[in-house]
Design a protein around this motif. Structure first.
Motif, PDB file in Angstrom:
ATOM      1  N   PRO A  92       0.826  -1.210   0.000  1.00  0.00           N
ATOM      2  CA  PRO A  92       0.000   0.000   0.000  1.00  0.00           C
ATOM      3  C   PRO A  92       0.865   1.268   0.000  1.00  0.00           C
ATOM      4  CG  PRO A  92      -0.013  -1.039   2.179  1.00  0.00           C
ATOM      5  CD  PRO A  92       0.799  -1.925   1.283  1.00  0.00           C
ATOM      6  N   GLU A  93       0.250   2.365  -0.347  1.00  0.00           N
ATOM      7  CA  GLU A  93       0.865   3.701  -0.307  1.00  0.00           C
ATOM      8  C   GLU A  93       1.904   3.930  -1.407  1.00  0.00           C
ATOM      9  OE1 GLU A  93       2.107   4.085   3.823  1.00  0.00           O
ATOM     10  OE2 GLU A  93       0.066   4.559   4.437  1.00  0.00           O
ATOM     11  N   ILE A  94       2.009   2.999  -2.357  1.00  0.00           N
ATOM     12  CA  ILE A  94       2.825   3.239  -3.553  1.00  0.00           C
ATOM     13  C   ILE A  94       1.836   3.204  -4.713  1.00  0.00           C
ATOM     14  CG2 ILE A  94       4.654   2.381  -5.083  1.00  0.00           C
ATOM     15  CD1 ILE A  94       6.147   2.739  -2.673  1.00  0.00           C
ATOM     16  N   VAL A  95       1.720   4.294  -5.419  1.00  0.00           N
ATOM     17  CA  VAL A  95       0.716   4.392  -6.485  1.00  0.00           C
ATOM     18  C   VAL A  95       1.350   4.105  -7.849  1.00  0.00           C
ATOM     19  CG1 VAL A  95      -1.005   5.891  -7.562  1.00  0.00           C
ATOM     20  CG2 VAL A  95      -0.589   6.041  -5.093  1.00  0.00           C
ATOM     21  N   ALA A  96       2.463   4.751  -8.136  1.00  0.00           N
ATOM     22  CA  ALA A  96       3.212   4.528  -9.386  1.00  0.00           C
ATOM     23  C   ALA A  96       2.354   4.755 -10.627  1.00  0.00           C
ATOM     24  CB  ALA A  96       3.832   3.130  -9.388  1.00  0.00           C
ATOM     25  N   GLU A  97       1.712   5.898 -10.645  1.00  0.00           N
ATOM     26  CA  GLU A  97       0.808   6.259 -11.745  1.00  0.00           C
ATOM     27  C   GLU A  97       1.435   6.169 -13.134  1.00  0.00           C
ATOM     28  OE1 GLU A  97      -0.874  10.214 -11.142  1.00  0.00           O
ATOM     29  OE2 GLU A  97      -2.246   9.241  -9.736  1.00  0.00           O
ATOM     30  N   CYS A  98       2.683   6.579 -13.247  1.00  0.00           N
ATOM     31  CA  CYS A  98       3.286   6.635 -14.592  1.00  0.00           C
ATOM     32  C   CYS A  98       3.954   5.314 -14.978  1.00  0.00           C
ATOM     33  CB  CYS A  98       4.279   7.792 -14.692  1.00  0.00           C
ATOM     34  SG  CYS A  98       5.883   7.468 -13.930  1.00  0.00           S
ATOM     35  N   GLY A  99       3.918   4.340 -14.091  1.00  0.00           N
ATOM     36  CA  GLY A  99       4.459   3.022 -14.426  1.00  0.00           C
ATOM     37  C   GLY A  99       5.973   2.951 -14.438  1.00  0.00           C
ATOM     38  N   GLY A 100       6.612   3.897 -13.822  1.00  0.00           N
ATOM     39  CA  GLY A 100       8.076   3.824 -13.706  1.00  0.00           C
ATOM     40  C   GLY A 100       8.821   4.775 -14.615  1.00  0.00           C
ATOM     41  N   GLY A 101       8.114   5.720 -15.188  1.00  0.00           N
ATOM     42  CA  GLY A 101       8.741   6.642 -16.144  1.00  0.00           C
ATOM     43  C   GLY A 101       9.367   7.878 -15.527  1.00  0.00           C
ATOM     44  N   CYS A 102       9.445   7.938 -14.209  1.00  0.00           N
ATOM     45  CA  CYS A 102       9.980   9.115 -13.506  1.00  0.00           C
ATOM     46  C   CYS A 102       9.188  10.362 -13.903  1.00  0.00           C
ATOM     47  CB  CYS A 102      11.475   9.300 -13.822  1.00  0.00           C
ATOM     48  SG  CYS A 102      12.305  10.372 -12.625  1.00  0.00           S
ATOM     49  N   ALA A 103       7.874  10.206 -13.980  1.00  0.00           N
ATOM     50  CA  ALA A 103       7.040  11.307 -14.457  1.00  0.00           C
ATOM     51  C   ALA A 103       5.824  11.574 -13.576  1.00  0.00           C
ATOM     52  CB  ALA A 103       6.582  11.005 -15.881  1.00  0.00           C
ATOM     53  N   CYS A 104       5.764  10.978 -12.359  1.00  0.00           N
ATOM     54  CA  CYS A 104       4.566  11.207 -11.550  1.00  0.00           C
ATOM     55  C   CYS A 104       4.868  11.469 -10.069  1.00  0.00           C
ATOM     56  CB  CYS A 104       3.610  10.021 -11.675  1.00  0.00           C
ATOM     57  SG  CYS A 104       4.170   8.525 -10.818  1.00  0.00           S
ATOM     58  N   ALA A 105       5.965  10.980  -9.573  1.00  0.00           N
ATOM     59  CA  ALA A 105       6.346  11.152  -8.154  1.00  0.00           C
ATOM     60  C   ALA A 105       5.378  10.486  -7.178  1.00  0.00           C
ATOM     61  CB  ALA A 105       6.540  12.628  -7.800  1.00  0.00           C
ATOM     62  N   THR A 106       4.591   9.503  -7.635  1.00  0.00           N
ATOM     63  CA  THR A 106       3.681   8.812  -6.718  1.00  0.00           C
ATOM     64  C   THR A 106       4.235   7.452  -6.274  1.00  0.00           C
ATOM     65  OG1 THR A 106       2.375   7.813  -8.498  1.00  0.00           O
ATOM     66  CG2 THR A 106       1.639   9.960  -7.678  1.00  0.00           C
ATOM     67  N   CYS A 107       5.530   7.311  -6.408  1.00  0.00           N
ATOM     68  CA  CYS A 107       6.204   6.095  -5.913  1.00  0.00           C
ATOM     69  C   CYS A 107       7.239   6.499  -4.867  1.00  0.00           C
ATOM     70  CB  CYS A 107       6.860   5.341  -7.064  1.00  0.00           C
ATOM     71  SG  CYS A 107       8.153   6.319  -7.870  1.00  0.00           S
TER      72      CYS A 107
ATOM     73  N   MET B  59      17.415  -3.841   2.923  1.00  0.00           N
ATOM     74  CA  MET B  59      17.049  -2.418   2.952  1.00  0.00           C
ATOM     75  C   MET B  59      15.608  -2.228   3.429  1.00  0.00           C
ATOM     76  SD  MET B  59      17.240   0.452  -0.060  1.00  0.00           S
ATOM     77  CE  MET B  59      15.977  -0.199  -1.140  1.00  0.00           C
ATOM     78  N   THR B  60      15.408  -1.148   4.143  1.00  0.00           N
ATOM     79  CA  THR B  60      14.074  -0.772   4.587  1.00  0.00           C
ATOM     80  C   THR B  60      13.704   0.563   3.950  1.00  0.00           C
ATOM     81  OG1 THR B  60      14.425  -1.850   6.694  1.00  0.00           O
ATOM     82  CG2 THR B  60      12.698  -0.208   6.628  1.00  0.00           C
ATOM     83  N   VAL B  61      12.513   0.644   3.407  1.00  0.00           N
ATOM     84  CA  VAL B  61      12.009   1.930   2.929  1.00  0.00           C
ATOM     85  C   VAL B  61      10.654   2.184   3.585  1.00  0.00           C
ATOM     86  CG1 VAL B  61      13.208   1.799   0.696  1.00  0.00           C
ATOM     87  CG2 VAL B  61      10.854   1.009   0.841  1.00  0.00           C
ATOM     88  N   THR B  62      10.400   3.442   3.872  1.00  0.00           N
ATOM     89  CA  THR B  62       9.140   3.823   4.511  1.00  0.00           C
ATOM     90  C   THR B  62       8.311   4.610   3.500  1.00  0.00           C
ATOM     91  OG1 THR B  62      10.346   3.975   6.588  1.00  0.00           O
ATOM     92  CG2 THR B  62       8.168   5.002   6.538  1.00  0.00           C
ATOM     93  N   THR B  63       7.010   4.376   3.510  1.00  0.00           N
ATOM     94  CA  THR B  63       6.156   5.111   2.577  1.00  0.00           C
ATOM     95  C   THR B  63       5.487   6.283   3.297  1.00  0.00           C
ATOM     96  OG1 THR B  63       4.505   3.372   2.984  1.00  0.00           O
ATOM     97  CG2 THR B  63       5.699   3.269   0.911  1.00  0.00           C
ATOM     98  N   PRO B  64       5.315   7.397   2.599  1.00  0.00           N
ATOM     99  CA  PRO B  64       4.618   8.533   3.200  1.00  0.00           C
ATOM    100  C   PRO B  64       3.125   8.244   3.305  1.00  0.00           C
ATOM    101  CG  PRO B  64       5.194   9.031   0.918  1.00  0.00           C
ATOM    102  CD  PRO B  64       5.739   7.670   1.215  1.00  0.00           C
TER     103      PRO B  64
END
Ligand code: FES
Length: 106
Positions: free
Chosen positions: A34-49, A97-102
């Protein structure tokens, strides 16, 4: 396989097995993190990841590119350890590695 743990904004931990060469975002989506949207599918164009990288692994993930830095300007609650997870390639050095989601994206 490389183990990556995602911690959500409620403090819940979820560890996934990530394949080398994939991105941290792809593994989040594949595992329904949860909390990772990835709207652009990985294109570095949405900042939702957007994620916060564990300080101990910050150096190992490398520096964000200029394009990623520009996109991070659109992310919510950016911190010095903020990264776009679609721009972090899984490598053996990232094992554990640990990453935290906003608490929200965008
Ligand atoms: S998925 Fe859109 S910037 Fe990462």
């Amino acid at each position: 396989m490389v183990k990556i743990t995602f911690i959500d904004s409620f403090g819940q931990h979820r560890t996934v097995e990530a394949e080398e060469g994939t991105t941290v975002m792809e593994n989040a989506i594949r595992n329904g993190i949860p909390e990772i949207v990835a709207e652009c599918g990985g294109g570095c164009a949405c900042a939702t990841c957007h994620v916060y990288v564990d300080e101990a692994f910050l150096e190992k993930t490398g520096k964000p590119s200029e394009k990623e830095e520009d996109m991070l300007d659109f992310a919510y609650k950016v911190q010095p350890n903020s990264r776009l997870s679609c721009q972090i390639k899984v490598r053996p050095e990232l094992d554990g590695m640990t990453v935290t989601t906003p608490d929200r994206q965008g």
